[in-house]
Design an enzyme around this catalytic site. Structure first.
Site, short mmCIF file in Angstrom:
data_model
loop_
_atom_site.label_atom_id
_atom_site.label_comp_id
_atom_site.label_asym_id
_atom_site.label_seq_id
_atom_site.Cartn_x
_atom_site.Cartn_y
_atom_site.Cartn_z
N HIS A 19 0.95 -1.35 0.09
CA HIS A 19 -0.02 -0.01 0.07
C HIS A 19 0.68 1.33 -0.13
CE1 HIS A 19 -3.65 -2.47 1.63
NE2 HIS A 19 -3.45 -2.57 0.29
N HIS A 42 -7.88 -7.74 -8.25
CA HIS A 42 -8.21 -8.58 -7.02
C HIS A 42 -8.35 -7.53 -5.75
CE1 HIS A 42 -6.17 -11.42 -9.41
NE2 HIS A 42 -6.58 -12.54 -8.67
N SER A 100 -6.91 -1.66 -1.07
CA SER A 100 -6.33 -0.90 -2.20
C SER A 100 -7.71 -0.05 -2.96
CB SER A 100 -5.89 -1.95 -3.26
OG SER A 100 -6.67 -3.14 -3.52
N GLU A 118 -13.59 -8.54 -7.99
CA GLU A 118 -13.66 -9.32 -6.79
C GLU A 118 -14.55 -10.49 -7.08
OE1 GLU A 118 -11.81 -9.73 -3.72
OE2 GLU A 118 -13.25 -11.52 -3.88
N GLY A 149 -10.57 -11.29 -12.35
CA GLY A 149 -9.91 -10.33 -12.70
C GLY A 149 -8.67 -10.35 -13.69
N ASP A 169 -3.14 -8.37 -7.30
CA ASP A 169 -2.99 -8.82 -6.09
C ASP A 169 -3.55 -9.89 -5.66
OD1 ASP A 169 -2.17 -8.45 -3.18
OD2 ASP A 169 -3.80 -7.04 -2.89
C1 SAM Z 1 -5.08 -10.29 -1.28
S1 SAM Z 1 -6.84 -9.94 -1.52
C2 SAM Z 1 -7.01 -8.27 -2.33
C3 SAM Z 1 -6.61 -7.48 -1.20
C4 SAM Z 1 -6.60 -5.91 -1.86
N1 SAM Z 1 -6.07 -5.78 -3.25
C5 SAM Z 1 -6.27 -4.75 -1.18
O1 SAM Z 1 -4.96 -4.47 -1.28
O2 SAM Z 1 -6.74 -4.24 -0.16
C6 SAM Z 1 -7.28 -10.99 -2.92
C7 SAM Z 1 -8.70 -10.84 -3.20
O3 SAM Z 1 -8.78 -11.67 -4.72
C8 SAM Z 1 -9.94 -12.26 -4.48
N2 SAM Z 1 -9.87 -13.20 -5.78
C9 SAM Z 1 -9.22 -14.47 -5.76
N3 SAM Z 1 -9.12 -14.95 -7.01
C10 SAM Z 1 -9.75 -14.03 -7.77
C11 SAM Z 1 -9.98 -13.75 -9.32
N4 SAM Z 1 -9.37 -14.58 -10.12
N5 SAM Z 1 -10.41 -12.69 -9.81
C12 SAM Z 1 -10.78 -11.44 -8.96
N6 SAM Z 1 -10.63 -11.72 -7.52
C13 SAM Z 1 -10.01 -12.75 -7.12
C14 SAM Z 1 -10.25 -12.80 -3.26
O4 SAM Z 1 -11.38 -13.29 -2.93
C15 SAM Z 1 -9.59 -11.90 -2.32
O5 SAM Z 1 -10.43 -11.04 -1.69
#
Ligand code: SAM
Length: 288
Positions: A19, A42, A100, A118, A149, A169
């Site tokens: 971040h 993500h 994020s 998401e 994503g 991410d």
């Molecule tokens: C590490 S977290 C994201 C944190 C966020 N980017 C932040 O920095 O606050 C990863 C997220 O991606 C989601 N996720 C997993 N596979 C995904 C995909 N193929 N496409 C979109 N979201 C996905 C998960 O449910 C999870 O909520």
């Protein structure tokens, strides 16, 4: 469907690195009047409570943002990060943490755009619910997709403004994520060669986690920056996150210098044992 919920980890050492870099990139884009797009492949839930049962379970924020919170010797990159988190904790108690999407919303001007993916239905629902509390401007500039994503990102590139960044991410619960990240960056750069792509990855005892950054470093791009921060030695049982890294294609030119100061400081302050370490590399490809 995977069980990863970012609330368990919000504000930990990996979020600090990710971040702080993200905010610097957003600030950099905001320096020019021309509009830009942020695509977050993500997104997570967007906002987290650090005093929820989940977050309190592992108290991960205590070993991350909690150690920066009240310092008065923060390097500029981290002072700016703490300032952003402080915006969510006006009473001076560290209870809320912006993910994020919210860090992006704080930075975007009216003519900039945010696209969020998401895929986890519960997280997507919370994300949309959180967004509904935002003002009309934020709602107008943001679109949430409850789809994959990696795939969805492609249809948005290049953004109409030809300025912007993609944050990739994933949770890496599925080891295919390592391969999919490399493919996504390759395909992303083909569509949007001048765009910035920021990839977060975990340092875990898994071959793919050390191989993926090496593959990214070989990509044919104009410039890249690779920063990593380990806070402790790898666990003997092979589990857990001992550090993380950020790989950025076409980083702001200001980021390298900022990290030169921030990373040694973070290593010292977030260290959990004597194996804490950081790396910082930057390459420019003059031919591109
Ligand atoms: C590490 S977290 C994201 C944190 C966020 N980017 C932040 O920095 O606050 C990863 C997220 O991606 C989601 N996720 C997993 N596979 C995904 C995909 N193929 N496409 C979109 N979201 C996905 C998960 O449910 C999870 O909520």
């Amino acid at each position: 469907m995977f069980s990863y919920r970012h609330a368990f980890h919000a504000g930990n050492h990996a979020d600090v690195l990710k971040h702080a870099i993200l905010i610097h990139m957003l600030d950099y884009f905001g320096k020019k009047e021309a509009p830009y797009w942020v695509i977050d492949t993500h997104a997570g839930a967007g906002l987290y409570r650090l005093d929820s049962d989940w977050a309190a379970k592992n108290a991960e924020a205590a070993g991350g943002v909690g150690l920066l919170w009240q310092r008065d010797d923060l390097p500029p990159l981290l002072a700016r990060y703490v300032e952003c988190v402080l915006g969510y904790n006006a009473d001076g108690r560290l209870r809320h943490y912006p993910g994020s999407p919210w860090l992006a919303l704080d930075a975007l001007r009216g003519h900039d755009r945010l696209r969020l993916f998401e895929m986890h239905p519960t997280e997507a629902e919370v994300l949309v619910g959180n967004l509904e509390h935002m003002d009309r401007g934020a709602l107008r500039q943001t679109t949430v997709f409850d789809t994959d994503g990696f795939e969805g990102m492609k249809s948005l590139l290049p953004p109409p403004t030809r300025r912007g960044m993609v944050l990739i991410d994933p949770s890496y619960e599925d080891k295919q994520d390592y391969r999919r990240v490399v493919t996504a960056v390759k395909e992303g750069v083909k569509r949007f060669a001048t765009g910035s792509f920021a990839v977060w990855y975990p340092q875990v005892q898994r071959r793919e986690s050390s191989e993926m950054p090496r593959q990214l470093e070989k990509l044919d791009v104009k410039s890249w920056l690779h920063a990593s921060l380990s806070v402790r030695k790898p666990a003997t049982d092979g589990f857990g996150l001992h550090g993380s890294g950020m790989f950025i294609v076409n980083p702001p030119w200001t980021l390298h210098d900022e990290l030169k100061t921030a990373l040694p400081w973070l290593k010292k302050v977030l260290a959990q044992d004597e194996r804490a370490a950081f790396t910082l590399d930057y390459r420019e490809n003059a031919a591109k």
